[in-house]
Design an enzyme around this catalytic site. Structure first.
Site, PDB file in Angstrom:
ATOM      1  N   LYS A  78      15.694-107.788  44.190  1.00  7.43           N
ATOM      2  CA  LYS A  78      16.328-108.635  43.294  1.00  7.43           C
ATOM      3  C   LYS A  78      17.425-109.530  44.010  1.00  7.43           C
ATOM      4  O   LYS A  78      18.009-108.950  44.985  1.00  7.43           O
ATOM      5  CB  LYS A  78      17.246-107.846  42.257  1.00  7.43           C
ATOM      6  CG  LYS A  78      18.014-108.502  41.179  1.00  7.43           C
ATOM      7  CD  LYS A  78      18.659-107.540  40.170  1.00  7.43           C
ATOM      8  CE  LYS A  78      19.190-108.115  39.184  1.00  7.43           C
ATOM      9  NZ  LYS A  78      20.045-107.373  38.154  1.00  7.43           N
ATOM     10  N   SER A 153      19.140-108.325  33.148  1.00  4.29           N
ATOM     11  CA  SER A 153      19.051-109.428  34.227  1.00  4.29           C
ATOM     12  C   SER A 153      18.201-109.333  35.227  1.00  4.29           C
ATOM     13  O   SER A 153      17.762-110.463  35.945  1.00  4.29           O
ATOM     14  CB  SER A 153      20.686-109.351  34.821  1.00  4.29           C
ATOM     15  OG  SER A 153      20.726-108.142  35.360  1.00  4.29           O
ATOM     16  N   SER A 177      20.081-103.640  32.499  1.00  2.00           N
ATOM     17  CA  SER A 177      19.340-104.594  33.301  1.00  2.00           C
ATOM     18  C   SER A 177      18.099-104.412  34.062  1.00  2.00           C
ATOM     19  O   SER A 177      17.322-105.304  34.668  1.00  2.00           O
ATOM     20  CB  SER A 177      20.203-105.361  34.040  1.00  2.00           C
ATOM     21  OG  SER A 177      21.266-106.261  33.541  1.00  2.00           O
TER      22      SER A 177
END
Ligand SMILES: [Zn+2]
Lengths: 490, 478
Positions: A78, A153, A177
């Site tokens: 990420k 997210s 997330s």
């Protein structure tokens, strides 16, 4: 052997027996990224040259007889984890040009384990969002339906794993997330106990809630990844002294007698009936393996979202103050003075959702409002923790839906922040308490969208959750389903 | 009716730890800009603070030295504001729960009385970097070497009632931090600086509105700033005006303070507990370990000097005001008359240092050298007057005491035959004065002593000259 469906153990065996080289494996996945990323937008940065070099190095280590569970296996981070020499954007214009001079601890640990990073994954800007629509680099598409969101997210992470662009990815979870996008994309993800995985080099959103973790196809893969990621880090004062753990060895432990709590509050109004039915079916699978199902209450869960939207923005408003246009960030052009530099750099560098949360956070910490908002929210946070403490006196794990609905359409909630915030109604309490939780695939809607089941455990029972998830995945094949991707090249 | 000034001080002492408070970077002063930095003190994304235990021990030591309550649980908080030399956009400090609670400090007033000043609290925090305005035309440079240097902010009660009391408090605290070796006390480099809260009131009335004068980095500036504030506030109050609560800066060149910002413009710092740092928790054993390692503190040392060396309270106070001076004195006083040693250290030595603008740390005459010099007075090798000449010489140019005595022939003449010879010459050369003396002008003895000493180039033992002269002048009159 279908390399895109292979588990991490199978990939390891293939690498060790030289049926495939790390370089071939990296090439295979880079080709899949090249074929499908244009439609999915799961990657912000693809590091092909670095990946091939790292894969060659891994082949050298393999040839030297080194044995590591993850050696030579491709993955992607990420874009919230700092990577030395590779830009780390946090999906923000603010950090569009930022190249970190150091690696996050998670990055360092997985590198040391020999994993090969293919690139940096898309996400909501500064991890603020539940749909991956707040990214400065554009929305990520759900591989199951390109008109739908992947969740957020860690939307790029979940989409990339679901589309088999990588066998494994890292994510972070501040209010859901990792789990919410895992559920919406039909993959497995775990948010470890707070303090398990170092936050050093992981760009902070809400420091007391943020926790890094893996997303992969299965619980077994997540267990192997978490073993490499977890561990005490002297550079993170909130890292737990006994953060390290072994999770793979206990995956097969039988579930007989396992006390499973089902919170009534997770099955009320707002829960899509299809999701409810799939989760209830999932609970019956656990019962069939000998688990004892008990109804329980998490009576303060109703306050979790509002508590979170005081505390997380408060911490974020301070954490994001360092992005001020002075040093490594975006800087507005032609500024007149220092105040102008701050105001315009931050106005232009941050997107609307980030600005909204900074404003909320600044407000709730202001003189005259602190007691009514921040302090009150901390008190409610204690109550939520207490709910879990009482629940875990009676049960070993808690099971419920990860999300109230399956993936929603792009743009559906983008204009309604509160509706968006409610997408995390079942995941947020976990972060407020700091306990571990994971999401595993447990079915599909009639429209063919994945549904996630959430497992929650007491502090440092990450291994137990992975064990339950693994046993569940021995009995089901929801996690083996993959989206049909329309790509000429794939 | 008189006005009474009310003063409280906030002192920032840079703790002299080797590394910064939340990272491993060096705290050394004077390095090239931004060379002593890392992701943590540069506030790069994702970097996290980790507390330096040495800073905690130094804070505990200060707390113990002012008899304060040590809080076994304290909390770091973020003080949020934007400034270019504050890279995180917040300063990590302590707010509601500081590490050191209420304490006291006894100060000696110029008239010899003592006064107890309350200490409200002391808390740990990090220093900011520096903005460099020179050498960047139209721009500002930022040097983050200082960012993250540990500070202990020591806040007093508003207990002081004159500039002299404020100076006495600051000096006492300054001596204390150096005694404890928690701060180098270098005021010019800003290692030890203070803010003064000053207000006026009619005696017995409630406190007036105060002004805060920032960043005073010398005792004299503190005194001048308070004196200026007293006049300024008195003028306002007596012309019917109101004091504005505000922050003011002291302009050392003009000797006046000027407004920086008023309370209305003041920042709302939005303090909240720092989620990156767990509450600071320690046990009694840690406090005990710091207590066991504490050096002898100024008040105890002063009492010991009075007892052990038989010194008057004044001397003992002056000599123990700084640990360096006290250590120097104790080295000198070995095998030397204690009072003589005190007179020399307080008078000649501190006088010479003061004149040369030096601190004890930079003293060119080692204590061992001064001890040898005083021993040479004691064993009659040289006279006190010659000793002062030698002291001046070695203070200015260095050199060894005995070598100078020998090479310059300064050894005192104690041979009574040699002295008698000199006296005989002087008596023979001054018949008129001899006659006058013998006629009753006793005062002329001094004239003869002077002549003999001159003839001996100052080396004749003055006591012997005196005695022998009396004898010979008397003898001749018979
Ligand atoms: Zn540093």
């Amino acid at each position: 052997m279908d390399l895109s469906e292979a588990s991490l153990r199978e990939l390891r065996d293939a690498l060790r027996s030289r049926r495939v080289s790390a370089r071939e494996l990296a090439r295979f996945y880079l080709d899949r990224v090249a074929a499908h990323n244009p439609a999915l937008n799961a990657f912000i940065t693809i590091t092909e040259a670095e990946a091939l070099a790292a894969a060659t190095a891994a082949d050298g280590r393999l040839a030297a007889g080194e044995e590591g569970a993850l050696l030579g296996i491709p993955m992607a981070h990420k874009d919230i984890f700092c990577t030395e020499g590779v830009r780390t954007t946090c999906a923000s214009r603010m950090l569009e040009q930022f190249i970190a001079p150091y690696n996050a601890t998670v990055v360092e640990r997985l590198r040391a384990a020999g994993m090969v990073m293919l690139g940096k994954l898309n996400m909501d800007e500064f991890a603020m969002g539940s749909s991956n629509e707040t990214s400065h680099f554009g929305a990520v598409r759900n591989p199951w339906d390109l008109q739908r969101v992947p969740g957020g997210s860690s939307g790029g992470s979940a989409a990339a794993v679901a589309a088999r662009l990588v066998p494994a990815a890292t994510g972070t979870d501040t209010g859901g997330s990792i789990r919410q996008p895992a559920a919406l994309c039909g993959v497995t993800g775990i948010k470890p106990t707070y303090g398990r995985v170092s936050r050093y080099g992981m760009i902070a959103f809400a420091s007391s809630l943020d926790q890094g973790g893996p997303l992969a196809k299965t619980a077994e893969d997540c267990a192997l990844l978490l073993e490499a990621m977890a561990g005490h880090d002297p550079r993170d004062a909130t890292s737990h002294p006994e953060a390290a753990g072994t999770f793979a060895a206990t995956l097969d432990a039988p579930l007989k007698g396992l006390r499973v709590g089902v919170p009534e509050e997770f099955f009320g109004a707002g829960l899509d009936p299809e999701v409810a039915a799939a989760v209830e079916a999932g609970i019956r699978i656990l019962a069939a393996q000998g688990a004892v199902i008990k109804p329980i209450h998490l009576s303060n869960n109703a306050h979790a979202v509002s508590t979170y939207y005081v505390l997380a923005p408060a911490e974020a408003s301070s954490n994001l103050a360092r992005f001020d246009g002075v040093r490594y960030t975006y800087r507005a052009a032609g500024v007149e003075d220092l105040t102008d530099l701050y105001q315009r750099s931050r106005y232009e560098g941050f997107g609307a959702e980030v600005r909204r949360r900074i404003l909320i956070g600044t407000y709730v910490l202001s003189a005259g409002y602190y007691d009514a908002y921040y302090l009150k929210a901390q008190q409610v946070r204690s109550l939520i923790r207490e709910d879990f403490r009482q629940a875990f006196a009676e049960v070993d794990v808690i099971v419920g839906p990860t999300t109230p609905t399956a993936a929603f359409a792009l743009g559906d909630k983008a204009q309604d922040p509160v509706a968006m915030y409610l997408a995390d109604i079942y995941t947020i309490a976990v972060n407020l308490a700091g306990i571990p939780a994971m999401s595993i695939p447990c079915g599909f809607t009639a429209g063919g969208l994945p549904i996630g089941m959430q497992l929650m455990g007491n502090y440092f029972t990450d291994g137990l959750l992975l064990n339950v998830a693994h046993r569940f995945q021995q009995e089901t094949d929801w996690h083996r389903q993959r989206p049909a991707l329309a790509s000429a090249k794939g | 009716m008189e006005w009474e000034v009310v003063i409280g001080l906030e002192v920032h002492a840079q703790l002299n730890t080797a590394s910064k408070i939340f990272c491993g970077c060096s705290t050394a002063f004077g390095a090239a800009p931004n060379t002593q930095t890392c992701p943590v003190c540069l506030a790069l994304p994702g970097a996290l603070p980790v507390l330096n235990a040495a800073a905690v021990d130094k804070a505990i030591a200060l707390g113990l030295a002012v008899n304060a309550q040590i809080n076994k649980r304290s909390v770091f908080a973020r003080k949020n504001y934007f400034y270019p030399d504050l890279p995180k956009g917040y300063q990590i400090s302590q707010y509601e729960l500081p590490i050191v609670g209420k304490g006291t400090l006894t100060i000696a007033l110029p008239d010899g009385r003592e006064k107890l000043v309350g200490i409200t609290r002391a808390h740990l925090e990090e220093d900011a970097g520096k903005s460099l305005h020179e050498a960047f035309s139209g721009q500002t440079g930022i040097d983050l070497n200082r960012a993250g240097t540990p500070l202990l902010e020591i806040v007093s009660e508003p207990d002081m009632r004159s500039p002299a009391e404020a100076v006495a408090y600051l000096k006492k605290l300054h001596a204390l931090v150096r005694y404890l070796d928690v701060c180098d006390g270098n005021m010019q480099e800003g290692s030890f600086r203070c803010d003064a809260n000053v207000s006026l009131r009619r005696p017995g009335a409630p406190f007036g509105t105060r002004a805060e004068v920032k960043n005073l980095n010398s005792f004299r500036f503190l005194e001048k700033a308070i004196e200026y504030e007293m006049e300024r506030q008195q003028d306002i109050l007596e012309s019917g005006g109101k004091i504005v609560q505000e922050t003011r800066l002291f302009d050392a060149n003009k000797g006046e303070t000027r407004s920086m910002r008023s309370k209305e413009e003041a920042n709302d710092y939005r303090y909240f507990p720092d989620p990156d740092l767990l509450p600071l928790v320690f046990d009694e054993a840690r406090i005990g370990a710091v207590r066991a390692a504490l050096p002898e503190l100024p008040d105890a040392k002063r009492d010991r000097f009075m007892q052990q060396y038989g010194l008057p309270a004044y001397d003992a106070g002056v000599l123990t005001a700084s640990r360096a001076v006290a250590d120097y004195y104790e080295t000198v006083a070995v095998g030397v008359d204690a009072k003589m040693a005190a007179n020399w250290v307080m008078g000649d030595l501190l006088g010479a240092l003061n004149k040369a603008g030096l601190e004890m740390e930079g003293c060119p005459v080692a204590a061992e050298k001064l001890r040898i010099l005083l021993q040479r007075i004691g064993d009659q090798t040289i006279s006190g007057k010659i000793a002062k000449d030698i002291f001046e010489l070695i203070f200015a140019e260095g050199g060894e005491v005995d070598a100078i005595i020998d090479s310059r022939g300064l050894r005192q003449i104690t041979d009574s035959g040699a002295i008698a010879g000199l006296i005989d010459e002087i008596i023979a050369a001054n018949p008129q004065q001899v006659a006058d003396y013998r006629g009753g002008k006793d005062k002329l003895l001094a004239f003869f002593v002077g002549q003999v000493m001159k003839a001996s180039k100052g080396k004749a033992n003055p006591d012997q000259v005196n005695a022998s002269l009396r004898e010979k002048l008397k003898a001749g009159s018979q």
